[in-house]
Write a protein that holds these residues in place. Structure first.
Motif, PDB file in Angstrom:
ATOM      1  N   LEU A 175       0.840  -1.205   0.000  1.00  0.00           N
ATOM      2  CA  LEU A 175       0.000   0.000   0.000  1.00  0.00           C
ATOM      3  C   LEU A 175       0.876   1.257   0.000  1.00  0.00           C
ATOM      4  CD1 LEU A 175      -2.860   1.208   0.114  1.00  0.00           C
ATOM      5  CD2 LEU A 175      -2.731   1.107   2.591  1.00  0.00           C
ATOM      6  N   ASN A 176       1.922   1.245   0.820  1.00  0.00           N
ATOM      7  CA  ASN A 176       2.821   2.405   0.866  1.00  0.00           C
ATOM      8  C   ASN A 176       3.487   2.649  -0.487  1.00  0.00           C
ATOM      9  OD1 ASN A 176       2.215   2.815   3.542  1.00  0.00           O
ATOM     10  ND2 ASN A 176       4.039   1.786   4.318  1.00  0.00           N
ATOM     11  N   GLY A 177       3.891   1.568  -1.120  1.00  0.00           N
ATOM     12  CA  GLY A 177       4.513   1.684  -2.434  1.00  0.00           C
ATOM     13  C   GLY A 177       3.555   2.282  -3.458  1.00  0.00           C
ATOM     14  N   LEU A 178       2.315   1.806  -3.424  1.00  0.00           N
ATOM     15  CA  LEU A 178       1.321   2.319  -4.353  1.00  0.00           C
ATOM     16  C   LEU A 178       1.024   3.796  -4.085  1.00  0.00           C
ATOM     17  CD1 LEU A 178      -1.259  -0.621  -4.511  1.00  0.00           C
ATOM     18  CD2 LEU A 178       0.366   0.052  -6.271  1.00  0.00           C
TER      19      LEU A 178
ATOM     20  N   ARG B  97      -1.640  11.954  -8.171  1.00  0.00           N
ATOM     21  CA  ARG B  97      -2.506  11.433  -9.229  1.00  0.00           C
ATOM     22  C   ARG B  97      -3.944  11.469  -8.719  1.00  0.00           C
ATOM     23  NH1 ARG B  97      -1.535  12.031 -13.618  1.00  0.00           N
ATOM     24  NH2 ARG B  97      -2.842  10.294 -14.288  1.00  0.00           N
ATOM     25  N   PRO B  98      -4.901  11.516  -9.634  1.00  0.00           N
ATOM     26  CA  PRO B  98      -6.295  11.579  -9.178  1.00  0.00           C
ATOM     27  C   PRO B  98      -6.800  10.226  -8.705  1.00  0.00           C
ATOM     28  CG  PRO B  98      -6.200  11.589 -11.565  1.00  0.00           C
ATOM     29  CD  PRO B  98      -4.785  11.561 -11.086  1.00  0.00           C
ATOM     30  N   ILE B  99      -6.170   9.714  -7.650  1.00  0.00           N
ATOM     31  CA  ILE B  99      -6.507   8.372  -7.166  1.00  0.00           C
ATOM     32  C   ILE B  99      -6.731   8.426  -5.658  1.00  0.00           C
ATOM     33  CG2 ILE B  99      -5.600   6.043  -6.849  1.00  0.00           C
ATOM     34  CD1 ILE B  99      -4.056   6.587  -9.497  1.00  0.00           C
ATOM     35  N   SER B 100      -7.880   7.956  -5.240  1.00  0.00           N
ATOM     36  CA  SER B 100      -8.210   8.039  -3.817  1.00  0.00           C
ATOM     37  C   SER B 100      -7.562   6.894  -3.050  1.00  0.00           C
ATOM     38  CB  SER B 100      -9.729   7.975  -3.638  1.00  0.00           C
ATOM     39  OG  SER B 100     -10.204   6.709  -4.054  1.00  0.00           O
ATOM     40  N   LEU B 101      -7.463   7.103  -1.752  1.00  0.00           N
ATOM     41  CA  LEU B 101      -6.922   6.058  -0.883  1.00  0.00           C
ATOM     42  C   LEU B 101      -7.776   4.798  -1.002  1.00  0.00           C
ATOM     43  CD1 LEU B 101      -4.863   5.240   1.251  1.00  0.00           C
ATOM     44  CD2 LEU B 101      -6.367   6.208   2.998  1.00  0.00           C
ATOM     45  N   GLU B 102      -9.064   5.022  -1.163  1.00  0.00           N
ATOM     46  CA  GLU B 102      -9.974   3.881  -1.298  1.00  0.00           C
ATOM     47  C   GLU B 102      -9.627   3.042  -2.529  1.00  0.00           C
ATOM     48  OE1 GLU B 102     -14.031   5.069  -1.639  1.00  0.00           O
ATOM     49  OE2 GLU B 102     -14.709   2.993  -1.512  1.00  0.00           O
ATOM     50  N   MET B 103      -9.313   3.730  -3.624  1.00  0.00           N
ATOM     51  CA  MET B 103      -8.937   3.001  -4.839  1.00  0.00           C
ATOM     52  C   MET B 103      -7.643   2.221  -4.626  1.00  0.00           C
ATOM     53  SD  MET B 103      -9.857   6.021  -7.511  1.00  0.00           S
ATOM     54  CE  MET B 103      -9.330   5.376  -9.096  1.00  0.00           C
ATOM     55  N   LEU B 104      -6.721   2.833  -3.884  1.00  0.00           N
ATOM     56  CA  LEU B 104      -5.454   2.147  -3.607  1.00  0.00           C
ATOM     57  C   LEU B 104      -5.692   0.914  -2.752  1.00  0.00           C
ATOM     58  CD1 LEU B 104      -3.065   5.151  -2.915  1.00  0.00           C
ATOM     59  CD2 LEU B 104      -3.248   3.781  -4.982  1.00  0.00           C
TER      60      LEU B 104
END
Ligand SMILES: [Zn+2]
Length: 180
Positions: A67-70, A77-84
């Motif tokens: 998760l940390n790497g991602l 980037r337009p990416i939420s924590l939820e998506m990660l």
């Protein structure tokens, strides 16, 4: 199972059915004291394979590390924590589905790459440089680099990573009168 309304431990199961894809059992329960109804889920405890490092040592699968790497790769980037988090879940699920007790770090790496590619092209390309800064974090991280560079070589014919967000983005929603 404690009743969420009155905390009583006495209840009966009034309905029981299989969840989607047979992964869980959903039980509808009724409290014998207050007659309140609530739902419980029963699922198999998830066991992830341990990771075989390049030098042969084993270590437990570390979801936080991935998760940390991602997060790093997807910074700004337009990416939420939820998506990660969902992506990490997809990675875990895919690794579990291989049904192995131990899994080579390269396979974990390939899975991360694949999911990241699906998630965000820019972050995917950025991934290699992110991991270079970690140096010692893990054997498999350096293997990720190898995987990426071979993919980069393959993609070298295309001049630039394909970025579609900008083009396809709809105009920002105007704020509602309520907001002003
Ligand atoms: Zn109750």
């Amino acid at each position: 199972m404690r009743c969420p309304y009155c905390s009583s431990l006495d209840n009966k199961v009034v309905d029981s059915r299989m969840g989607k894809e047979g992964e869980s059992i959903r039980r509808r329960r009724e409290c014998l004291k207050c007659e309140g109804r609530f739902t419980t889920y029963e699922r198999v405890e998830e066991v992830l394979p341990s990771v075989i490092k390049k030098d042969g040592r084993r270590e437990p699968f570390d979801r936080q590390k991935i998760l940390n790497g991602l997060k790093k790769a997807c910074e700004k980037r337009p990416i939420s924590l939820e998506m990660l988090e969902r992506t990490v879940e997809d990675i875990e699920k895919s690794l579990q589905e291989k049904g192995l007790k131990e899994i080579p770090s390269t396979v974990v790496g390939e899975e991360v790459m694949e999911q990241l590619h699906r998630l965000d092209e820019v972050a995917y390309v950025r991934f290699a440089s992110v991991y270079r800064s970690f140096r010692d974090i893990n054997e498999f991280m350096s293997e990720l680099k190898d995987i990426l560079s071979s993919k980069e070589a393959k993609d070298a014919s295309k001049e630039r990573p394909h970025v579609h967000e900008e083009k396809d983005q709809k105009p920002e929603k105007l704020s509602l009168p309520l907001d002003s």
